[in-house]
Motif scaffolding. Structure first.
Motif, short mmCIF file in Angstrom:
data_model
loop_
_atom_site.label_atom_id
_atom_site.label_comp_id
_atom_site.label_asym_id
_atom_site.label_seq_id
_atom_site.Cartn_x
_atom_site.Cartn_y
_atom_site.Cartn_z
N THR A 1 24.85 36.62 -57.07
CA THR A 1 25.24 35.27 -56.71
C THR A 1 26.13 35.24 -55.47
O THR A 1 26.90 36.17 -55.21
CB THR A 1 25.98 34.59 -57.87
OG1 THR A 1 26.23 33.23 -57.52
CG2 THR A 1 27.32 35.25 -58.15
N LYS B 1 20.13 26.61 -54.92
CA LYS B 1 19.45 27.58 -55.79
C LYS B 1 19.22 28.91 -55.09
O LYS B 1 19.22 29.97 -55.71
CB LYS B 1 18.13 27.01 -56.29
CG LYS B 1 18.29 26.14 -57.54
CD LYS B 1 16.94 25.75 -58.12
CE LYS B 1 17.12 25.00 -59.44
NZ LYS B 1 15.82 24.58 -60.02
N GLU C 1 22.12 20.99 -57.14
CA GLU C 1 21.63 22.25 -57.69
C GLU C 1 20.45 22.77 -56.88
O GLU C 1 20.38 23.96 -56.54
CB GLU C 1 21.20 22.06 -59.15
CG GLU C 1 20.67 23.35 -59.78
CD GLU C 1 20.00 23.11 -61.13
OE1 GLU C 1 20.26 23.89 -62.06
OE2 GLU C 1 19.23 22.14 -61.25
N ASN C 2 19.53 21.89 -56.56
CA ASN C 2 18.34 22.30 -55.82
C ASN C 2 18.70 22.85 -54.45
O ASN C 2 18.09 23.80 -53.96
CB ASN C 2 17.39 21.10 -55.68
CG ASN C 2 16.07 21.49 -55.05
OD1 ASN C 2 15.33 22.33 -55.55
ND2 ASN C 2 15.78 20.88 -53.91
N THR D 1 19.38 24.38 -64.56
CA THR D 1 18.62 25.62 -64.78
C THR D 1 19.34 26.84 -64.23
O THR D 1 18.89 27.97 -64.45
CB THR D 1 17.23 25.51 -64.14
OG1 THR D 1 17.36 25.26 -62.74
CG2 THR D 1 16.43 24.40 -64.79
N ILE D 2 20.44 26.65 -63.50
CA ILE D 2 21.19 27.79 -62.99
C ILE D 2 21.93 28.47 -64.14
O ILE D 2 22.10 27.89 -65.21
CB ILE D 2 22.21 27.36 -61.90
CG1 ILE D 2 23.21 26.33 -62.46
CG2 ILE D 2 21.49 26.80 -60.69
CD1 ILE D 2 24.30 25.95 -61.50
N ASN E 1 21.60 31.70 -55.75
CA ASN E 1 21.66 32.24 -57.12
C ASN E 1 23.01 31.90 -57.78
O ASN E 1 23.72 32.78 -58.26
CB ASN E 1 21.45 33.75 -57.11
CG ASN E 1 21.13 34.31 -58.48
OD1 ASN E 1 20.65 33.59 -59.36
ND2 ASN E 1 21.41 35.58 -58.69
#
Length: 283
Positions: free
Chosen positions: A3, A175, A171-172, A248-249, A178
């Motif tokens: 990340t 992404k 979020e998108n 979803t992360i 990570n």
């Protein structure tokens, strides 16, 4: 890819700042280059703190009204779409009070919600492109979920679907970094908020309660005072929990009800060491 972004979220008084500091310490102790950005950082790479937006026409009027400061304003401004961004808190103490009154009304977080969403998501996308080519891990305190929910729900009383879409857009945009999210929870919101009131200046609690109860959700639901603010915070946590379910992360919820920094650091290390460094759990 490991990340490049750690997001710390939670309600006021939950321990977000402490968690951000501890996360930074854990990474540095393990030889990882990291930088932490706290709430209110004027140099935040993904958020706008004390930055105003003026349309082209509004900008020209501002330059005319404050013509003695034209060069100073132009030097600090950033061209953005059909207007200008101005980090007004960076202009110094020589600016007149009336200027700050005007600039604050154009703050990114005072704009209409759709315009706020547009500018903030663009900022996050720009940050992500830059951070992708860096080896540094960025640690952000509270701006990923808190700010969209605060401006959307608390200020404008927007529905849950709008809040969710806002955060999912952020979020998108990141992404590719990570990211991993750490949500700090408290069992007793009444206690944690009242504890924050005792620990912080009176001006903070007065401003916070005013912001929460005099507009948006608080006004719609006829809530007032400290107890009304606590009811809003409980509704906010419910909204944030629903958002967490849709993300979803990688994410985890750490309970900090005990306010025990030692045990809190161990729980934090367990998550970071496992997911970021791939080492064995701390016993």
């Amino acid at each position: 890819m490991h990340t490049k972004l750690i997001l710390i979220e939670g309600l006021p008084g939950s321990g977000k700042s402490t968690t951000a500091r501890l996360a930074y310490d854990v990474l540095r102790q393990n030889g990882i280059d990291a930088e932490v950005y706290y709430e209110g950082d004027l140099d935040h790479p993904a958020d706008y703190e004390s930055v105003a937006f003026f349309t082209n026409d509004e900008w020209q009027l501002l330059l005319e009204e404050f013509s003695p400061f034209r060069d100073q304003l132009s030097e600090k401004s950033i061209s953005q779409d059909n207007g200008f961004l101005l980090p007004y808190k960076k202009l110094g103490s020589d600016m007149p009070d009336i200027f700050y009154e005007k600039a604050s009304k154009h703050d990114i977080y005072e704009l209409q919600l759709e315009q706020n969403i547009q500018l903030i998501t663009q900022k996050w996308a720009t940050f992500a492109r830059q951070a992708e080519n860096s080896n540094k891990v960025h640690i952000f305190e509270c701006c990923f979920i808190q700010n969209p929910v605060t401006v959307g729900m608390i200020k404008y009383g927007a529905p849950q679907t709008k809040l969710l879409d806002y955060v999912l857009a952020l979020e998108n945009s990141v992404k590719k970094l990570n990211p991993m999210l750490i949500y700090i929870n408290q069992d007793n919101i009444d206690y944690s908020f009242k504890r924050a009131i005792k620990e912080r200046p009176k001006s903070w609690s007065e401003g916070f309660i005013h912001y929460y109860t005099r507009q948006g959700y608080g006004k719609q639901n006829h809530l007032s005072g400290e107890e009304g603010t606590i009811k809003i915070l409980k509704a906010r946590r419910q909204a944030e929990e629903e958002i967490l379910k849709k993300l979803t992360i990688r994410k985890t919820i750490i309970n900090n009800t005990a306010y025990d920094e030692h045990s809190h650091k161990i729980a934090l290390e367990n998550f970071l060491i496992n997911t970021l460094l791939g080492k064995e759990m701390i016993k």
